[in-house]
Motif scaffolding. Structure first.
Motif, short mmCIF file in Angstrom:
data_model
loop_
_atom_site.label_atom_id
_atom_site.label_comp_id
_atom_site.label_asym_id
_atom_site.label_seq_id
_atom_site.Cartn_x
_atom_site.Cartn_y
_atom_site.Cartn_z
N ALA A 139 0.82 -1.22 0.00
CA ALA A 139 0.00 0.00 0.00
C ALA A 139 0.85 1.27 0.00
N ASP A 140 1.94 1.30 0.77
CA ASP A 140 2.75 2.52 0.82
C ASP A 140 3.40 2.80 -0.53
N LEU B 249 2.25 1.77 -3.39
CA LEU B 249 1.17 2.06 -4.33
C LEU B 249 0.79 3.54 -4.28
N HIS B 250 0.61 4.09 -3.10
CA HIS B 250 0.20 5.49 -2.99
C HIS B 250 1.27 6.43 -3.53
N ALA B 251 2.53 6.15 -3.25
CA ALA B 251 3.61 6.98 -3.77
C ALA B 251 3.67 6.90 -5.29
N PHE B 252 3.47 5.69 -5.82
CA PHE B 252 3.47 5.49 -7.27
C PHE B 252 2.36 6.32 -7.92
N CYS B 253 1.17 6.27 -7.36
CA CYS B 253 0.04 7.00 -7.96
C CYS B 253 0.27 8.51 -7.93
N GLU B 254 0.82 9.01 -6.85
CA GLU B 254 1.12 10.45 -6.77
C GLU B 254 2.14 10.85 -7.83
N ARG B 255 3.17 10.02 -7.99
CA ARG B 255 4.22 10.33 -8.97
C ARG B 255 3.68 10.27 -10.39
N MET B 256 2.86 9.26 -10.70
CA MET B 256 2.33 9.11 -12.05
C MET B 256 1.31 10.21 -12.38
N THR B 257 0.54 10.63 -11.41
CA THR B 257 -0.38 11.75 -11.63
C THR B 257 0.40 13.00 -12.02
N ALA B 258 1.49 13.27 -11.29
CA ALA B 258 2.31 14.45 -11.58
C ALA B 258 2.97 14.35 -12.95
N GLN B 259 3.40 13.16 -13.34
CA GLN B 259 4.11 13.01 -14.61
C GLN B 259 3.19 13.03 -15.82
N THR B 260 1.99 12.47 -15.68
CA THR B 260 1.10 12.30 -16.84
C THR B 260 0.02 13.35 -16.95
N GLY B 261 -0.33 14.00 -15.85
CA GLY B 261 -1.46 14.92 -15.86
C GLY B 261 -2.80 14.22 -15.84
N VAL B 262 -2.80 12.90 -15.71
CA VAL B 262 -4.02 12.10 -15.62
C VAL B 262 -4.20 11.69 -14.16
#
Length: 317
Positions: free
Chosen positions: A154-155, A157-170
């Protein structure tokens, strides 16, 4: 003059768009008879495995190979790129980041060719290194509004999602269960090292496209037989490679429940030799194993960019 390009050099130069264009060119050339690709071979020792992929893109002026070792201490990747006409070495390129972007780009290309054009919600299994390239590529390939991600930690996963949101704008968000990820998704990606299937076939939505990128040996399986039997179309990067490595498909092929002639190469869909998605409700699958020519096409583009920007070290041979 041969160049050495480090991981940092590649990270400065390689974009998602460059990776997508390189992979597309490799599949185009293969289907047009303008490329050669040799499936991966391995030399195994008790502690270390050497993996080799080789191929040629004469229409793009290069041939070469990727060699990498896997060990408990980690993996080490190098691409050797040669001039097709002279045989001269052009570059040695560290290729961990390059390979991650290549794997993602193959799924991005498959999504462009096989997913419904109106696909807006994706679900991705995995939050590791390879999943990063996968998410970046599908967000570049389709007008996605939401990417759901499920992973065991879980930890992370949450960091991954934050990073991917910032990189992709999605909007990339964590979900708690495999079922929550699969239901409501127009596009699915599996980017794991799972030995057992990740989800149940009955959860699949009508019209979904699946990119299966993690199962490259008999000991790995991300999709169950019921899921594969629901697919109206099964695409692969190359039939010989799939027959050697596709852990999701090999059990069905062994049982005679799937036949090699049912597999369609991605490049043949790209050039119009084979039909891709024929109806919105069809379920389509792309089984990604990885090919040398994908690595070589991207490596060539990275090298050209390095030469233009003056990056890299001159090798003494």
């Amino acid at each position: 003059m041969a160049l050495f390009l480090s991981e940092n050099d590649v990270k400065q130069l390689l974009t998602v768009e460059m990776a997508l264009e390189g992979v597309k060119s490799a599949h185009h050339d293969l289907s047009m008879g303008l490329a050669q690709d040799t499936p991966r071979v391995r030399s195994r020792l008790p502690q270390t495995v050497l993996h080799m992929l080789q191929g040629a893109l004469p229409a793009q002026g290069v041939l070469g190979y990727k060699a990498y070792t896997s060990n408990r201490s980690g993996n080490r990747f190098l691409v050797h790129l040669f001039d097709a006409a002279s045989g001269r070495l052009r570059a040695v390129i560290e290729a961990d980041y390059l390979g991650m972007m290549r794997t993602g780009a193959a799924s991005g290309l498959a999504a462009r060719l096989l997913a419904r054009p109106d696909a807006s919600v994706a679900g991705v299994f995995g939050a590791g290194w390879q999943a990063e390239g996968h998410v970046r590529a599908i967000c570049a390939a389709l007008p996605l509004q939401l990417v759901k991600v499920h992973a065991r930690k879980a930890d992370k996963l949450h960091a991954f999602c934050e990073r991917m949101t910032a990189q992709t704008g999605v909007n990339v968000v964590p979900v708690a269960s495999p079922e929550a990820l699969v239901r409501g998704s127009d596009l699915l990606g599996t980017v794991t090292t799972a030995a057992q299937p990740l989800f149940a076939a009955e959860w699949l939505e009508s019209g979904v496209h699946i990119n299966a990128a993690g199962s490259n040996s008999l000991i790995r399986q991300e999709l169950d037989e019921a899921t594969i039997r629901r697919c109206d179309l099964i695409a692969v990067d190359a039939v010989p490679t799939a027959l050697a490595e596709a852990g999701d498909l090999l059990p069905l092929l062994e049982k005679g429940r799937l036949h090699a002639r049912q597999l369609i190469e991605l490049g043949d869909i790209l050039v119009g030799r084979q039909t891709g998605r024929a109806a919105p409700e069809q379920i389509t699958l792309f089984e990604s194993q990885g090919m040398a020519i994908q690595d070589l096409a991207i490596a060539l583009r990275v090298l050209n960019a390095a030469e233009q920007q003056g990056l890299g070290q001159v090798l003494p041979y």
